[in-house]
Scaffold this active site. Structure first.
Site, PDB file in Angstrom:
ATOM      1  N   SER A   1      -8.084  -1.849  -7.570  1.00 56.23           N
ATOM      2  CA  SER A   1      -8.305  -0.515  -7.009  1.00 56.23           C
ATOM      3  C   SER A   1      -7.944   0.615  -7.960  1.00 56.23           C
ATOM      4  CB  SER A   1      -7.510  -0.357  -5.708  1.00 56.23           C
ATOM      5  OG  SER A   1      -6.131  -0.625  -5.923  1.00 56.23           O
TER       6      SER A   1
ATOM      7  N   ASP B   1      -0.438   6.778   0.107  1.00 58.99           N
ATOM      8  CA  ASP B   1       0.044   5.397   0.181  1.00 58.99           C
ATOM      9  C   ASP B   1       1.086   5.076  -0.883  1.00 58.99           C
ATOM     10  OD1 ASP B   1      -1.401   5.205  -2.173  1.00 58.99           O
ATOM     11  OD2 ASP B   1      -2.999   3.984  -1.312  1.00 58.99           O
TER      12      ASP B   1
ATOM     13  N   HIS C   1      -1.721   4.372  -5.125  1.00 65.12           N
ATOM     14  CA  HIS C   1      -2.893   4.739  -5.921  1.00 65.12           C
ATOM     15  C   HIS C   1      -2.771   6.156  -6.466  1.00 65.12           C
ATOM     16  CE1 HIS C   1      -4.277   1.545  -3.148  1.00 65.12           C
ATOM     17  NE2 HIS C   1      -4.877   1.115  -4.245  1.00 65.12           N
TER      18      HIS C   1
END
Length: 219
Positions: free
Chosen positions: A44, A194, A197
């Site tokens: 990601s 979060d 990221h």
């Protein structure tokens, strides 16, 4: 060709680079000329998770290459949530399809999050690097680190997996892909809600971490 047409043509190339997927024909030619392909196999952090298309470091890399009149193009084969095992299983088909000159491997973070054995992570990284090099590609590993709450011993062992894999395969290495982002004075502000990221503003820093080693492989 008139200047206005040149500018329009360059703009189209930039847009194609930012939105091209792994199967795009743009990965094969630039302005009709065969191009060297840079294959990015990541998770990601490279798949623009939580970002608008074109804001991630891989898209910024393609834009930088174009602005520098490089014939190299980027294929982003990153998948959010992927592990080194997933990358290892996907890599043979990607190598056969794209025949890259350079392979950038950005995997391992999800292995740590899932508590997977470090020996397995290192073995997967080494196998991917060796498979890529067997096709004639040059390899760059992007190292990761874990937060202090994982414990000092584990953190060192995890960081060492990338070092050992790079040495064993004679690959280039960026020791810490998130340097200046995760360990900076305003680290909390550099991440999405979060806390995993990086935000869009952090991705130029990620590219700056990758570029010195990557540019050597492109010479």
């Amino acid at each position: 060709m008139k200047l206005s047409l040149v500018r329009r043509h360059f703009s189209v190339l930039v847009l194609m680079a930012m939105f091209a997927g792994p199967n795009s024909a743009f990965a094969q030619k630039v302005d009709g000329t065969p191009a060297r392909t840079i294959l990015v196999v990541g998770d990601s952090l490279s798949a623009e998770y939580g970002l608008q298309r074109g804001q991630g470091w891989v898209a910024l890399l393609q834009a930088r290459l174009l602005s520098g009149k490089s014939k190299a193009v980027v294929v982003n084969a990153s998948i959010s949530g992927d592990t080194t095992a997933g990358g290892r299983s996907r890599l043979p088909a990607l190598l056969a399809q794209h025949k890259p000159a350079v392979v950038v491997i950005e995997l391992g973070g999800n292995d740590a999050l899932r508590g997977l054995p470090l020996a397995t992570t290192q073995d997967n990284l080494l196998a991917m690097a060796q498979a890529a090099k067997a096709t004639g590609a040059r390899v760059l590993l992007l190292g990761m680190q874990v937060p202090p709450n994982y414990g000092k011993a584990y953190a060192q062992q995890f960081a060492d997996t990338f070092v050992h894999a790079a040495k064993a395969s004679k690959s280039a290495l960026v020791p810490f892909f998130l340097k200046g982002v995760a360990d900076g004075p305003d680290a909390a502000k550099m991440f999405q809600a979060d806390r995993i990221h990086p935000i869009a503003e952090a991705h130029p820093l990620l590219l700056s971490n990758v570029w010195p080693e990557l540019s050597k492989l492109l010479r």
